[in-house]
Design a protein around this motif. Sequence first.
Motif, PDB file in Angstrom:
ATOM      1  N   SER A 175       0.847  -1.191   0.000  1.00 36.81           N
ATOM      2  CA  SER A 175       0.000   0.000   0.000  1.00 36.81           C
ATOM      3  C   SER A 175       0.882   1.241   0.000  1.00 36.81           C
ATOM      4  N   GLU A 176       0.488   2.244  -0.787  1.00 35.01           N
ATOM      5  CA  GLU A 176       1.217   3.505  -0.849  1.00 35.01           C
ATOM      6  C   GLU A 176       0.228   4.658  -0.804  1.00 35.01           C
ATOM      7  N   GLU A 177       0.576   5.707  -0.085  1.00 33.47           N
ATOM      8  CA  GLU A 177      -0.246   6.913  -0.066  1.00 33.47           C
ATOM      9  C   GLU A 177       0.231   7.858  -1.162  1.00 33.47           C
ATOM     10  N   SER A 254      -5.430  13.088  -0.087  1.00 31.98           N
ATOM     11  CA  SER A 254      -4.577  11.992  -0.535  1.00 31.98           C
ATOM     12  C   SER A 254      -5.422  10.731  -0.733  1.00 31.98           C
ATOM     13  N   HIS A 256      -4.936   6.152  -1.609  1.00 28.52           N
ATOM     14  CA  HIS A 256      -4.035   5.008  -1.509  1.00 28.52           C
ATOM     15  C   HIS A 256      -4.143   4.143  -2.760  1.00 28.52           C
ATOM     16  N   ASN A 274     -10.073   6.023  -1.869  1.00 29.88           N
ATOM     17  CA  ASN A 274      -9.946   7.321  -1.222  1.00 29.88           C
ATOM     18  C   ASN A 274      -9.683   7.149   0.263  1.00 29.88           C
ATOM     19  N   TRP A 275      -9.586   8.289   0.961  1.00 32.15           N
ATOM     20  CA  TRP A 275      -9.234   8.252   2.375  1.00 32.15           C
ATOM     21  C   TRP A 275     -10.293   7.532   3.210  1.00 32.15           C
TER      22      TRP A 275
END
Length: 289
Positions: A175-177, A254, A256, A274-275
């Motif tokens: 996982s990356e933001e 931001s 993910h 989304n967040w």
Amino acid sequence: MAIARAPAAADTHSFIIGRTELRQDLIVRNRATALAAVLGLERIPGDGRALPSGWHWLYFDPLVSPGNVGTHGRLSRGAFLPDVTSSERTCMAGRITYHAPLPFGIQAEKQSTIKSVRPKLSNAEQTVLVTIRHDIQVAGSLYIEEEQDITFRYPVASGLACPSPILAPDGAQWSEEVMLDPASLFHYSELMSEGCRIHQARHRTCDEDYYTALTIDAQLLATLLQGMAERCRPDAHLLKFKYKVIGVLFTSESFHIAAKEGDDATGLDLWAENWSGDLAMRAKARFVF
């Protein structure tokens, strides 16, 4: 919001099926270097000799004069795509096969063919779904083949509730933001030439669709997911990638990108959320070792 006049049901645009378009481009390194900078990367991913997966979208787009830009910031229609006036055009899905990496410094050719045109009417909107096949070749050898589903949407009713969001999958192993601001989208838009004009898109998303911020372009999101796929499998060749737009992501927050093992060792399931955990895009990648 003004409601666009939808075409008559008999207007299927079927006469454009089989229409082709041929474009050539030199796969120059500086465009890829510019995209790396937009994405906040220190260098072009990979071995530096060929385009990373998904980066072929930087090429083969025409340089469009202001008089040939449509109301939604894209090339005016009719020459290749159907002349579906007063509609919103969105890339909704795609399926790509990478037969070989596309090297820098070579002259490549892309032939695009309209494969199908399918009108559809629902309670909320009328759409025309156009599937286009793209073949990218170098000296007669096929490097990339792609099918792209583009939707032309007419709103035909107002005041209807938006579809309920779909929750993203559980069990992410990677996982990356990601945070993309309007400036990043502006520079991406310029690199894509006809792909998405940010100044036009701001009017559409904020004024016509009543969004509070700019939306993230679907091809940019698919590019990010392909990059994640290759980072998850650094010693393998990405052979096939397919994606589908599910929801919307905005520059105001931001989001993910995530991945987990697929059905077997050659596959990955990927998505963007989304967040709040609402799904924006789902994708599948298949590799050869």
